[in-house]
Design an enzyme around this catalytic site. Sequence first.
Site, PDB file in Angstrom:
ATOM      1  N   GLU A  24      49.721  44.888  34.670  1.00  0.00           N
ATOM      2  CA  GLU A  24      48.957  44.932  35.929  1.00  0.00           C
ATOM      3  C   GLU A  24      49.891  44.890  37.143  1.00  0.00           C
ATOM      4  O   GLU A  24      50.890  44.187  37.136  1.00  0.00           O
ATOM      5  CB  GLU A  24      48.014  43.720  35.973  1.00  0.00           C
ATOM      6  CG  GLU A  24      47.101  43.720  37.169  1.00  0.00           C
ATOM      7  CD  GLU A  24      45.831  42.936  36.888  1.00  0.00           C
ATOM      8  OE1 GLU A  24      45.120  43.274  35.924  1.00  0.00           O
ATOM      9  OE2 GLU A  24      45.564  41.983  37.620  1.00  0.00           O
ATOM     10  N   ALA A  28      39.495  42.038  47.334  1.00  0.00           N
ATOM     11  CA  ALA A  28      38.054  41.901  47.561  1.00  0.00           C
ATOM     12  C   ALA A  28      37.743  41.954  49.053  1.00  0.00           C
ATOM     13  O   ALA A  28      36.715  42.450  49.469  1.00  0.00           O
ATOM     14  CB  ALA A  28      37.552  40.594  46.969  1.00  0.00           C
ATOM     15  N   HIS A  53      32.456  31.884  33.971  1.00  0.00           N
ATOM     16  CA  HIS A  53      32.749  32.186  35.383  1.00  0.00           C
ATOM     17  C   HIS A  53      32.418  30.953  36.222  1.00  0.00           C
ATOM     18  O   HIS A  53      31.436  30.267  35.956  1.00  0.00           O
ATOM     19  CB  HIS A  53      31.932  33.394  35.855  1.00  0.00           C
ATOM     20  CG  HIS A  53      32.259  33.819  37.255  1.00  0.00           C
ATOM     21  ND1 HIS A  53      31.461  33.517  38.330  1.00  0.00           N
ATOM     22  CD2 HIS A  53      33.328  34.490  37.756  1.00  0.00           C
ATOM     23  CE1 HIS A  53      32.007  34.017  39.444  1.00  0.00           C
ATOM     24  NE2 HIS A  53      33.148  34.603  39.121  1.00  0.00           N
TER      25      HIS A  53
HETATM   26  P1  FAD Z   1      29.915  39.686  38.171  1.00  0.00           P
HETATM   27  O1  FAD Z   1      29.966  40.286  36.840  1.00  0.00           O
HETATM   28  O2  FAD Z   1      28.956  40.244  39.156  1.00  0.00           O
HETATM   29  O3  FAD Z   1      29.607  38.108  37.972  1.00  0.00           O
HETATM   30  C1  FAD Z   1      29.695  37.204  39.066  1.00  0.00           C
HETATM   31  C2  FAD Z   1      28.807  35.991  38.790  1.00  0.00           C
HETATM   32  O4  FAD Z   1      27.437  36.385  38.864  1.00  0.00           O
HETATM   33  C3  FAD Z   1      28.988  35.391  37.395  1.00  0.00           C
HETATM   34  O5  FAD Z   1      28.840  34.005  37.514  1.00  0.00           O
HETATM   35  C4  FAD Z   1      27.859  35.991  36.587  1.00  0.00           C
HETATM   36  O6  FAD Z   1      27.458  35.174  35.489  1.00  0.00           O
HETATM   37  C5  FAD Z   1      26.774  36.135  37.634  1.00  0.00           C
HETATM   38  N1  FAD Z   1      25.911  37.313  37.377  1.00  0.00           N
HETATM   39  C6  FAD Z   1      26.328  38.563  37.038  1.00  0.00           C
HETATM   40  N2  FAD Z   1      25.283  39.391  36.894  1.00  0.00           N
HETATM   41  C7  FAD Z   1      24.183  38.649  37.160  1.00  0.00           C
HETATM   42  C8  FAD Z   1      22.779  38.945  37.180  1.00  0.00           C
HETATM   43  N3  FAD Z   1      22.322  40.188  36.882  1.00  0.00           N
HETATM   44  N4  FAD Z   1      21.915  37.954  37.494  1.00  0.00           N
HETATM   45  C9  FAD Z   1      22.360  36.697  37.790  1.00  0.00           C
HETATM   46  N5  FAD Z   1      23.679  36.360  37.779  1.00  0.00           N
HETATM   47  C10 FAD Z   1      24.578  37.328  37.469  1.00  0.00           C
HETATM   48  N6  FAD Z   1      39.177  40.189  42.203  1.00  0.00           N
HETATM   49  C11 FAD Z   1      39.606  40.983  43.211  1.00  0.00           C
HETATM   50  O7  FAD Z   1      39.332  40.717  44.374  1.00  0.00           O
HETATM   51  N7  FAD Z   1      40.353  42.120  42.954  1.00  0.00           N
HETATM   52  C12 FAD Z   1      40.693  42.477  41.687  1.00  0.00           C
HETATM   53  O8  FAD Z   1      41.361  43.503  41.500  1.00  0.00           O
HETATM   54  C13 FAD Z   1      40.263  41.643  40.606  1.00  0.00           C
HETATM   55  N8  FAD Z   1      40.574  41.966  39.325  1.00  0.00           N
HETATM   56  C14 FAD Z   1      40.109  41.175  38.301  1.00  0.00           C
HETATM   57  C15 FAD Z   1      40.406  41.535  36.978  1.00  0.00           C
HETATM   58  C16 FAD Z   1      39.971  40.733  35.915  1.00  0.00           C
HETATM   59  C17 FAD Z   1      40.290  41.137  34.491  1.00  0.00           C
HETATM   60  C18 FAD Z   1      39.233  39.534  36.182  1.00  0.00           C
HETATM   61  C19 FAD Z   1      38.787  38.660  35.043  1.00  0.00           C
HETATM   62  C20 FAD Z   1      38.920  39.182  37.491  1.00  0.00           C
HETATM   63  C21 FAD Z   1      39.347  39.995  38.559  1.00  0.00           C
HETATM   64  N9  FAD Z   1      39.036  39.685  39.887  1.00  0.00           N
HETATM   65  C22 FAD Z   1      39.480  40.487  40.917  1.00  0.00           C
HETATM   66  C23 FAD Z   1      38.252  38.470  40.207  1.00  0.00           C
HETATM   67  C24 FAD Z   1      36.720  38.771  40.278  1.00  0.00           C
HETATM   68  O9  FAD Z   1      36.457  39.664  41.332  1.00  0.00           O
HETATM   69  C25 FAD Z   1      35.995  37.436  40.496  1.00  0.00           C
HETATM   70  O10 FAD Z   1      36.134  36.609  39.379  1.00  0.00           O
HETATM   71  C26 FAD Z   1      34.528  37.523  40.945  1.00  0.00           C
HETATM   72  O11 FAD Z   1      34.101  36.216  41.362  1.00  0.00           O
HETATM   73  C27 FAD Z   1      33.556  37.992  39.861  1.00  0.00           C
HETATM   74  O12 FAD Z   1      33.630  39.337  39.667  1.00  0.00           O
HETATM   75  P2  FAD Z   1      32.820  40.020  38.434  1.00  0.00           P
HETATM   76  O13 FAD Z   1      33.024  41.474  38.541  1.00  0.00           O
HETATM   77  O14 FAD Z   1      33.162  39.337  37.179  1.00  0.00           O
HETATM   78  O15 FAD Z   1      31.311  39.635  38.910  1.00  0.00           O
END
Ligand code: FAD
Length: 289
Positions: free
Chosen positions: A17, A51, A149
């Site tokens: 990465e 973000a 999370h």
């Molecule tokens: P989601 O999948 O939307 O989940 C967020 C929260 O909402 C979780 O608690 C989940 O349980 C809940 N949730 C999801 N869907 C629903 C639903 N339908 N109803 C109710 N609750 C729901 N951050 C950056 O800024 N830039 C990056 O490049 C970046 N890369 C990353 C790469 C990896 C491999 C990982 C693990 C994280 C990365 N992050 C990055 C951090 C990430 O953006 C954060 O952890 C963020 O808080 C959650 O993103 P997500 O896409 O997992 O969110």
Amino acid sequence: MKIRDILKEKTPHISFEIFPPKTDAGYDSVLAATEKIAALKPSFISVTYGAGGGTSKNTVSIASHIKDDFDVTSLAHLTCVSSTKDEVHQVIEQLKENEIENILALRGDIPKGREFPLPNHYRYACELIEDIKTQGDFCIGAACYPEGHVEMEHKKDDIINLKHKVDCGVDFLTTQMFFDNNIMYNFLYRIREKGIVVPVLPGIMPVTNKKQIARIGGMSGTALPERFRAIVDRFGDDPKAMQQAGIAYATDQIIDLIANGINHIHVYSMNKPEVAEAIMRNLSEIVKS
Ligand code: FAD
């Protein structure tokens, strides 16, 4: 190449990465580091996306260099928490124009003290994924959290949300970093039981300095095993020793994962070619590039 096709291969693979520079001044040095990491011929290189928008403008450009100039598959991260849907659509268009086939679709962390979601924004990554599916033929990855999370009180609810996200069109998942492989094996068991069957890439972070440890300590939910703590206690104040020990710890985790049948591992090498090179050297008879 689409990452979902790479993941069909049965031999061990490592991906790395890169995070884009915060300012344009750092662009050339990040690109030089990327070139060295690409020379190791990883299965792909991912490029993170700020973000808050700050470090996002170079993501597409660096991902294009990786693919076009360094001849390695690239994965562009895309977060949506701070962008309108129209702004996100523009980035997807840029990815298409640059023939980048792989997107890691993320929500991003909600900025503190801000109303969320704002009008015409996405609320969760699953909404972004549904939208990307309508915009082109991308291979879509998403994030997952073996230790849950931070926003979710109960891990089981996080897995229910993860199942919904995967069903929206996710081809593979990459995990948050972890330092105890048993946490990963337990997570895999629980998600497979819930019908999540896409490939899951464990995310391994070689911890090479004290600053990183302070940051990880500040992240709620990441368990630091005794063996890891002992390394930090003993070598934390000696940068070279800490780097060597951190790389050895990460190598050990990777070998254990491969020995237990996980063939694709993502390494958070943090723009450090020397760390990526050391990991690949340690795995020279195990991972053939
Ligand atoms: P989601 O999948 O939307 O989940 C967020 C929260 O909402 C979780 O608690 C989940 O349980 C809940 N949730 C999801 N869907 C629903 C639903 N339908 N109803 C109710 N609750 C729901 N951050 C950056 O800024 N830039 C990056 O490049 C970046 N890369 C990353 C790469 C990896 C491999 C990982 C693990 C994280 C990365 N992050 C990055 C951090 C990430 O953006 C954060 O952890 C963020 O808080 C959650 O993103 P997500 O896409 O997992 O969110």
